[in-house]
Scaffold this motif. Structure first.
Motif, mmCIF file in Angstrom:
data_model
loop_
_atom_site.group_PDB
_atom_site.id
_atom_site.type_symbol
_atom_site.label_atom_id
_atom_site.label_comp_id
_atom_site.label_asym_id
_atom_site.label_seq_id
_atom_site.Cartn_x
_atom_site.Cartn_y
_atom_site.Cartn_z
ATOM 1 N N UNK A 7 6.829 29.469 -93.771
ATOM 2 C CA UNK A 7 7.363 30.121 -92.572
ATOM 3 C C UNK A 7 7.746 29.062 -91.539
ATOM 4 N N UNK A 8 8.614 29.430 -90.623
ATOM 5 C CA UNK A 8 9.012 28.515 -89.558
ATOM 6 C C UNK A 8 7.872 28.344 -88.554
ATOM 7 N N UNK A 9 8.007 27.345 -87.720
ATOM 8 C CA UNK A 9 7.030 27.115 -86.653
ATOM 9 C C UNK A 9 7.621 27.448 -85.290
ATOM 10 N N UNK A 10 8.616 28.330 -85.265
ATOM 11 C CA UNK A 10 9.225 28.747 -84.010
ATOM 12 C C UNK A 10 8.232 29.561 -83.193
ATOM 13 N N UNK A 11 8.293 29.443 -81.859
ATOM 14 C CA UNK A 11 7.370 30.212 -81.016
ATOM 15 C C UNK A 11 7.510 31.716 -81.244
ATOM 16 N N UNK A 12 6.414 32.414 -81.090
ATOM 17 C CA UNK A 12 6.382 33.869 -81.203
ATOM 18 C C UNK A 12 6.446 34.422 -79.782
ATOM 19 N N UNK A 13 7.429 35.272 -79.529
ATOM 20 C CA UNK A 13 7.570 35.830 -78.192
ATOM 21 C C UNK A 13 7.120 37.283 -78.166
ATOM 22 N N UNK A 68 7.738 36.472 -86.097
ATOM 23 C CA UNK A 68 8.740 35.732 -86.870
ATOM 24 C C UNK A 68 9.366 36.693 -87.879
ATOM 25 N N UNK A 69 10.680 36.705 -87.920
ATOM 26 C CA UNK A 69 11.412 37.666 -88.739
ATOM 27 C C UNK A 69 12.137 38.675 -87.866
ATOM 28 N N UNK A 70 11.856 38.656 -86.565
ATOM 29 C CA UNK A 70 12.557 39.533 -85.626
ATOM 30 C C UNK A 70 13.987 39.045 -85.436
ATOM 31 N N UNK A 98 11.083 37.006 -95.445
ATOM 32 C CA UNK A 98 11.324 37.442 -96.829
ATOM 33 C C UNK A 98 10.268 36.841 -97.757
ATOM 34 N N UNK A 99 9.618 37.695 -98.527
ATOM 35 C CA UNK A 99 8.561 37.257 -99.431
ATOM 36 C C UNK A 99 7.217 37.065 -98.741
ATOM 37 N N UNK A 100 7.197 37.246 -97.419
ATOM 38 C CA UNK A 100 5.960 37.062 -96.662
ATOM 39 C C UNK A 100 5.687 38.252 -95.743
ATOM 40 N N UNK A 101 6.344 39.376 -96.005
ATOM 41 C CA UNK A 101 6.112 40.583 -95.208
ATOM 42 C C UNK A 101 4.666 41.012 -95.411
#
Length: 139
Positions: free
Chosen positions: A28-34, A88-90, A102-105
């Motif tokens: 998964x990415x390491x982008x911030x979660x808002x 993440x995924x939003x 995808x694949x991590x839901x």
């Protein structure tokens, strides 16, 4: 969680846009979660800290906007704090975060919602012993 946008005030509630570093998940990415935290007015509901209602959005590829939603305003007027998590995924946060779900839901989204919830519980803004969750579709 730190506020990353100015706090806004409306007659029955205030809001903050929160951003937190994500919990690492392989692939998964390491982008911030808002997230958007809506807080009831001090005179709404029972005395003391408000209970927290966590609302993951449906989809899973969707998002919570910073728009007025009558149902959330109603909950705030009744004394509830509402946490709208854009895991993440939003949509609206770029292609890589969208594709990392995808694949991590059921993993990435859940980890992000739990982390956002725990950050708000630790903030002192809500009663940490009174937390609920609601949603529809994927949420």
């Amino acid at each position: 969680a730190a506020a990353c946008a100015p706090a806004g005030d409306l007659p029955d509630f205030s809001y903050r846009v929160l951003s937190l570093d994500p919990t690492p998940v392989e692939g998964a990415t390491n982008d911030p979660v808002q997230s958007i935290l809506l807080l009831p007015a001090a005179d709404a509901g029972a005395p003391g800290k408000p209970p927290l209602l966590v609302v993951p959005h449906g989809g899973p590829h969707s998002c919570h906007p910073t728009a007025y939603l009558p149902s959330y305003a109603y909950l705030c007027a009744a004394g509830y704090a509402v946490l709208c998590v854009n895991y993440r995924g939003s949509t609206g946060f770029g292609q890589a975060p969208l594709e990392c779900l995808a694949g991590r839901i059921g993993v990435v989204d859940v980890v992000d919602v739990v982390a956002a919830t725990e950050a708000v519980r630790a903030s002192g803004d809500v009663d940490p012993a009174r937390v609920g969750v609601c949603g529809g579709s994927h949420g």
